[in-house]
Design a protein around this motif. Sequence first.
Motif, PDB file in Angstrom:
ATOM      1  N   VAL A  56       0.856  -1.189   0.000  1.00 38.13           N
ATOM      2  CA  VAL A  56       0.000   0.000   0.000  1.00 38.13           C
ATOM      3  C   VAL A  56       0.894   1.241   0.000  1.00 38.13           C
ATOM      4  O   VAL A  56       2.085   1.153   0.305  1.00 38.13           O
ATOM      5  CB  VAL A  56      -0.931   0.043   1.237  1.00 38.13           C
ATOM      6  N   ASP A  57       0.326   2.365  -0.341  1.00 40.83           N
ATOM      7  CA  ASP A  57       1.146   3.572  -0.325  1.00 40.83           C
ATOM      8  C   ASP A  57       1.154   4.169   1.083  1.00 40.83           C
ATOM      9  O   ASP A  57       0.492   3.671   1.995  1.00 40.83           O
ATOM     10  CB  ASP A  57       0.686   4.586  -1.387  1.00 40.83           C
ATOM     11  N   GLU A  58       1.932   5.224   1.246  1.00 42.22           N
ATOM     12  CA  GLU A  58       2.154   5.776   2.580  1.00 42.22           C
ATOM     13  C   GLU A  58       0.871   6.207   3.281  1.00 42.22           C
ATOM     14  O   GLU A  58       0.675   5.955   4.469  1.00 42.22           O
ATOM     15  CB  GLU A  58       3.089   6.989   2.490  1.00 42.22           C
ATOM     16  N   ASP A  59       0.009   6.873   2.547  1.00 38.32           N
ATOM     17  CA  ASP A  59      -1.221   7.370   3.167  1.00 38.32           C
ATOM     18  C   ASP A  59      -2.094   6.217   3.645  1.00 38.32           C
ATOM     19  O   ASP A  59      -2.658   6.247   4.737  1.00 38.32           O
ATOM     20  CB  ASP A  59      -2.010   8.231   2.172  1.00 38.32           C
ATOM     21  N   GLU A  60      -2.190   5.213   2.802  1.00 42.28           N
ATOM     22  CA  GLU A  60      -3.006   4.061   3.176  1.00 42.28           C
ATOM     23  C   GLU A  60      -2.396   3.345   4.382  1.00 42.28           C
ATOM     24  O   GLU A  60      -3.106   2.931   5.301  1.00 42.28           O
ATOM     25  CB  GLU A  60      -3.107   3.091   1.996  1.00 42.28           C
ATOM     26  N   ARG A  61      -1.107   3.227   4.353  1.00 36.92           N
ATOM     27  CA  ARG A  61      -0.430   2.551   5.459  1.00 36.92           C
ATOM     28  C   ARG A  61      -0.703   3.278   6.771  1.00 36.92           C
ATOM     29  O   ARG A  61      -1.022   2.675   7.790  1.00 36.92           O
ATOM     30  CB  ARG A  61       1.075   2.524   5.187  1.00 36.92           C
ATOM     31  N   ARG A  62      -0.608   4.572   6.698  1.00 40.63           N
ATOM     32  CA  ARG A  62      -0.807   5.361   7.909  1.00 40.63           C
ATOM     33  C   ARG A  62      -2.236   5.193   8.423  1.00 40.63           C
ATOM     34  O   ARG A  62      -2.467   5.004   9.614  1.00 40.63           O
ATOM     35  CB  ARG A  62      -0.514   6.829   7.618  1.00 40.63           C
ATOM     36  N   ALA A  63      -3.177   5.246   7.495  1.00 39.61           N
ATOM     37  CA  ALA A  63      -4.579   5.117   7.898  1.00 39.61           C
ATOM     38  C   ALA A  63      -4.842   3.754   8.535  1.00 39.61           C
ATOM     39  O   ALA A  63      -5.495   3.646   9.570  1.00 39.61           O
ATOM     40  CB  ALA A  63      -5.480   5.319   6.674  1.00 39.61           C
ATOM     41  N   ILE A  64      -4.288   2.738   7.911  1.00 35.34           N
ATOM     42  CA  ILE A  64      -4.520   1.386   8.425  1.00 35.34           C
ATOM     43  C   ILE A  64      -3.871   1.223   9.803  1.00 35.34           C
ATOM     44  O   ILE A  64      -4.496   0.723  10.739  1.00 35.34           O
ATOM     45  CB  ILE A  64      -3.943   0.346   7.446  1.00 35.34           C
ATOM     46  N   GLU A  65      -2.647   1.662   9.921  1.00 35.20           N
ATOM     47  CA  GLU A  65      -1.946   1.421  11.186  1.00 35.20           C
ATOM     48  C   GLU A  65      -2.546   2.239  12.318  1.00 35.20           C
ATOM     49  O   GLU A  65      -2.515   1.831  13.475  1.00 35.20           O
ATOM     50  CB  GLU A  65      -0.447   1.667  10.991  1.00 35.20           C
ATOM     51  N   GLN A  66      -3.097   3.358  11.958  1.00 34.07           N
ATOM     52  CA  GLN A  66      -3.790   4.135  12.979  1.00 34.07           C
ATOM     53  C   GLN A  66      -5.030   3.373  13.460  1.00 34.07           C
ATOM     54  O   GLN A  66      -5.314   3.300  14.648  1.00 34.07           O
ATOM     55  CB  GLN A  66      -4.196   5.487  12.406  1.00 34.07           C
ATOM     56  N   GLN A  67      -5.719   2.787  12.517  1.00 34.82           N
ATOM     57  CA  GLN A  67      -6.918   2.051  12.896  1.00 34.82           C
ATOM     58  C   GLN A  67      -6.587   0.785  13.691  1.00 34.82           C
ATOM     59  O   GLN A  67      -7.322   0.405  14.601  1.00 34.82           O
ATOM     60  CB  GLN A  67      -7.705   1.690  11.641  1.00 34.82           C
ATOM     61  N   LEU A  68      -5.457   0.184  13.344  1.00 33.86           N
ATOM     62  CA  LEU A  68      -5.062  -1.033  14.052  1.00 33.86           C
ATOM     63  C   LEU A  68      -4.856  -0.772  15.539  1.00 33.86           C
ATOM     64  O   LEU A  68      -5.061  -1.655  16.365  1.00 33.86           O
ATOM     65  CB  LEU A  68      -3.770  -1.592  13.449  1.00 33.86           C
ATOM     66  N   ARG A  69      -4.440   0.423  15.860  1.00 38.75           N
ATOM     67  CA  ARG A  69      -4.174   0.743  17.249  1.00 38.75           C
ATOM     68  C   ARG A  69      -5.427   0.737  18.096  1.00 38.75           C
ATOM     69  O   ARG A  69      -5.374   0.550  19.303  1.00 38.75           O
ATOM     70  CB  ARG A  69      -3.499   2.112  17.355  1.00 38.75           C
ATOM     71  N   SER A  70      -6.552   0.974  17.481  1.00 42.75           N
ATOM     72  CA  SER A  70      -7.768   1.096  18.276  1.00 42.75           C
ATOM     73  C   SER A  70      -8.799   0.021  17.947  1.00 42.75           C
ATOM     74  O   SER A  70      -9.912   0.071  18.441  1.00 42.75           O
ATOM     75  CB  SER A  70      -8.376   2.487  18.058  1.00 42.75           C
ATOM     76  N   ASP A  71      -8.423  -0.921  17.107  1.00 39.60           N
ATOM     77  CA  ASP A  71      -9.408  -1.904  16.669  1.00 39.60           C
ATOM     78  C   ASP A  71      -8.846  -3.308  16.847  1.00 39.60           C
ATOM     79  O   ASP A  71      -8.142  -3.826  15.988  1.00 39.60           O
ATOM     80  CB  ASP A  71      -9.740  -1.638  15.193  1.00 39.60           C
ATOM     81  N   PRO A  72      -9.138  -3.939  17.994  1.00 40.39           N
ATOM     82  CA  PRO A  72      -8.540  -5.246  18.277  1.00 40.39           C
ATOM     83  C   PRO A  72      -8.946  -6.335  17.287  1.00 40.39           C
ATOM     84  O   PRO A  72      -8.160  -7.257  17.028  1.00 40.39           O
ATOM     85  CB  PRO A  72      -9.053  -5.587  19.683  1.00 40.39           C
ATOM     86  N   VAL A  73     -10.134  -6.231  16.745  1.00 39.93           N
ATOM     87  CA  VAL A  73     -10.556  -7.246  15.774  1.00 39.93           C
ATOM     88  C   VAL A  73      -9.702  -7.158  14.517  1.00 39.93           C
ATOM     89  O   VAL A  73      -9.159  -8.155  14.026  1.00 39.93           O
ATOM     90  CB  VAL A  73     -12.055  -7.067  15.418  1.00 39.93           C
ATOM     91  N   LEU A  74      -9.559  -5.944  14.050  1.00 42.99           N
ATOM     92  CA  LEU A  74      -8.719  -5.729  12.867  1.00 42.99           C
ATOM     93  C   LEU A  74      -7.272  -6.118  13.173  1.00 42.99           C
ATOM     94  O   LEU A  74      -6.578  -6.707  12.353  1.00 42.99           O
ATOM     95  CB  LEU A  74      -8.799  -4.258  12.452  1.00 42.99           C
ATOM     96  N   ARG A  75      -6.825  -5.790  14.394  1.00 43.43           N
ATOM     97  CA  ARG A  75      -5.468  -6.113  14.818  1.00 43.43           C
ATOM     98  C   ARG A  75      -5.220  -7.617  14.754  1.00 43.43           C
ATOM     99  O   ARG A  75      -4.188  -8.085  14.285  1.00 43.43           O
ATOM    100  CB  ARG A  75      -5.261  -5.589  16.250  1.00 43.43           C
ATOM    101  N   ALA A  76      -6.187  -8.378  15.207  1.00 42.71           N
ATOM    102  CA  ALA A  76      -6.035  -9.834  15.200  1.00 42.71           C
ATOM    103  C   ALA A  76      -5.963 -10.354  13.763  1.00 42.71           C
ATOM    104  O   ALA A  76      -5.177 -11.254  13.449  1.00 42.71           O
ATOM    105  CB  ALA A  76      -7.197 -10.484  15.945  1.00 42.71           C
ATOM    106  N   ARG A  77      -6.766  -9.781  12.903  1.00 42.08           N
ATOM    107  CA  ARG A  77      -6.719 -10.206  11.505  1.00 42.08           C
ATOM    108  C   ARG A  77      -5.389  -9.820  10.880  1.00 42.08           C
ATOM    109  O   ARG A  77      -4.821 -10.574  10.085  1.00 42.08           O
ATOM    110  CB  ARG A  77      -7.866  -9.551  10.727  1.00 42.08           C
ATOM    111  N   ALA A  78      -4.916  -8.658  11.242  1.00 41.78           N
ATOM    112  CA  ALA A  78      -3.625  -8.212  10.710  1.00 41.78           C
ATOM    113  C   ALA A  78      -2.511  -9.150  11.171  1.00 41.78           C
ATOM    114  O   ALA A  78      -1.624  -9.507  10.394  1.00 41.78           O
ATOM    115  CB  ALA A  78      -3.342  -6.784  11.160  1.00 41.78           C
ATOM    116  N   ASP A  79      -2.567  -9.564  12.435  1.00 42.35           N
ATOM    117  CA  ASP A  79      -1.547 -10.470  12.954  1.00 42.35           C
ATOM    118  C   ASP A  79      -1.558 -11.796  12.192  1.00 42.35           C
ATOM    119  O   ASP A  79      -0.511 -12.365  11.892  1.00 42.35           O
ATOM    120  CB  ASP A  79      -1.769 -10.721  14.444  1.00 42.35           C
TER     121      ASP A  79
END
Lengths: 198, 276
Positions: free
Chosen positions: B26-49
């Motif tokens: 993904v590009d920088e903006d998308e990466r930033r948006a996703i990683e910001q969301q990962l910090r506050s979204d445990p469900v998404l975090r688990a999927r990311a892991d």
Amino acid sequence: MTSTAGTGPGRSAARERDAHLVGLLRRSATGDQEAFAAFYDAVAPSAYGLARKIVRDADLAADVTQEALVDVWRSAERFDPDRGSVVGWVCSITHRRAVDLIRSTQSSRNREERAGVAGFERDRDDAAEALESAEDRDRVTECLGTLTGLEYEAVTQAYYGGLTYRQVAERLGAKLATVKSRMRSALQRLQDCLGVGA
Amino acid sequence: MTNENDNDNENAVDAELLAAWALDAVDEDERRAIEQQLRSDPVLRARADALNSTVARLAVSTPAEPPADLRDRVLSAVAGHGQDARPAADGDVSPLAGHGTTGSSAGAERAGVADLDGHRARRRPAARRWWVGAVSAAAAAAVAVAVVVSQPWAPTGGVTEGDQLTAIEQILQVDGAERLESPVTGGGEIEVARAPSGETVLAARGLPEPAEGRDYQMWTIQGETAPRPAGLLEVQDGLALVRMQDVPVDAALAVTVEPAGGSEAPTTDPIVVLAG
């Protein structure tokens, strides 16, 4: 969390090795440079191999590996074993560094590579050449073989080629949504095939 | 799994993009948006892991013998660096996609690059990549930066924390003003208030005296252009207060330790970066 597929003697040995590495990393986090030297010896081949696969230049790969491992040292304290393996973590940092490097020098690389890309063909030899690790190689190759053509291209061009999904779409002449969705289905298929436990 | 998918529909990040993210595609903006969301979204975090664990298998299957000198290079590089227990700037870009690092790795990014400058200059005359990476958040048209620095509170009288508070509050009363704050590597913290007009106040607290022959120097960084010098930061009793004008709203502010009198371009990694 249980892992059904992919269990066996190899997996438990891997887990033991990971626990050892976590120990070294924990000691590194306290400033223990000797522990970090041992950690380096254990993970550097994986990190360097990955960097080399992506940047395709021995010197630049060494730079990338150095940057990544200094990152690892600096952020050792933040490693969370619940989230995955130590080597996977090191590789993810290395991968990011390698991709950053590629993208910062992208224009020349694009020119160079376009010559070598023959449309939408599979290029299994290229990926296979990268998979030289004894234990994982066969399994990963086998699982990559279960992907559809587009899934395979999407994953390998992105992960080993350092391309964004937009660039992959452009190269393959596919829609953005299609490429994103193939990346997702490919990872799902790989996860099932590899039996990646959480 | 079905429930997770349903939850995802409410999120800004769709599941497909998460896979691309796991592949660093993904590009920088998308990466930033996703990683910001990962910090506050445990469900998404688990999927990311889970995705990261799969991708890790692709990663570790390609080992190769590193060059013999790399071990010494890495070990001597870390010998000069302590661990980075506290990230220098909360608003900074997280450079590391990896599990376990998301959200707090800003400091790690700046660790390795300096050691490589000499090494890499031979092959790639690129500017310090750290600076680019740190502020790509601010990527915008390169507008000429005219920074006027004044230190009306120094060096005559000595600054108090009350002075700092007043100066900061004055800016914050302007519509659209923003406040940034970050701990400083080496000790202390820096607070910045800036108005859309570019009027900016920077306040430092608890900063150690720079070593002999060294000064703190401020920089503005905009997009991918080279950092621009923004004056020296004079510290008295750990405190400093600086007013600047015409700092572009999309520019990041950074401080480095430079040879006395300052440098034209940074010669060390920043001890703090503040980005909106």
